[in-house]
Design a protein around this motif. Structure first.
Motif: not given
Length: 246
Positions: A86-97
């Motif tokens: 929720t705090r933004g950790a998903w933004k570090k995922w590769p763009e494709e993912l």
């Protein structure tokens, strides 16, 4: 990304262990440090997980489980992992993912799953799912040469069809609507205002004790009523888990 069918379950070490060894008896332990006895139950369960041949798959696919130990993580640890997303950790995922998740989540919504059902299935908080869907839609618009306008509006919640309770009694205390199904449950207390009822039900992977809205419980074998606390109830001040941790 994940296996929604959990086809690895028949190879899990826990398949030969009684489910109660993975669930603490003291209710939700999401947003607070667990009691000592609860932590001991969880730690003992994690020893079983440690040698499991499908530990990584289980941990990947059970991030949305609200109760018990799954993939070597207890419910409080999974709650903290969802907070980090929720705090933004998903933004570090590769763009494709991110795009793969956005496409998949959009399909789940088109299949008329509620946000709560999607969160249980994927482990992704609502705010994260909405952001991933918007990112995928913007990408699709760019692919066809359109100018994508990303508007931060929530998708409408599909109408929820409530299943009718059986007309005949079961073998416990009352019928419970549990994740779209009707379950037979044991009574374990009410909140002080009577809005929530604590019941023990069989979830398909073992018995769990959790709170249900009073409208989703119908007693065919009424029991003496007693009051139990419900920490972190979702209707407290009308703040959801996602809003609480934002």
């Amino acid at each position: 990304m994940y296996d929604p069918e959990r086809r690895w379950l028949d190879r899990a070490s826990c398949r030969t262990v009684h489910p109660e060894r993975f669930f603490a008896p003291n209710g939700s332990q999401l947003d607070r440090a667990p009691a000592e006895i609860t932590q001991k139950i969880w730690d003992d369960a994690k020893k079983i997980c440690h040698h499991c041949p499908v530990l990584e798959q289980c941990r990947r696919d059970t991030r949305g489980e609200e109760y018990g130990v799954w993939g070597g993580l207890d419910e409080h640890e999974r709650y903290q992992a969802r907070k980090r997303l929720t705090r933004g950790a998903w933004k570090k995922w590769p763009e494709e993912l991110q795009l793969q998740w956005g496409k998949h989540l959009a399909r789940l919504r088109q299949g008329e799953l509620t946000w709560h059902q999607i969160k249980l299935r994927t482990g992704l908080p609502v705010s994260v799912s909405e952001a991933l869907i918007r990112r995928w839609e913007a990408h699709q618009a760019q692919q066809v040469g359109q100018v994508a306008e990303v508007v931060d509006l929530p998708l409408p919640e599909p109408p929820k069809i409530l299943k009718d309770f059986p007309a005949t009694p079961g073998q416990r205390h009352g019928w419970v609507r549990n994740n779209g199904l009707i379950a037979d449950g044991w009574y374990a207390g009410h909140t002080e205002d009577g809005a929530w009822v604590r019941m023990q039900v069989f979830s398909g992977r073992g018995n769990v004790i959790k709170f249900f809205r009073a409208k989703d419980v119908r007693f065919y074998n009424p029991q003496p009523r007693w009051t139990v606390p419900y920490h972190g109830r979702p209707d407290a001040d009308d703040v959801s888990e996602d809003a609480h941790v934002a």
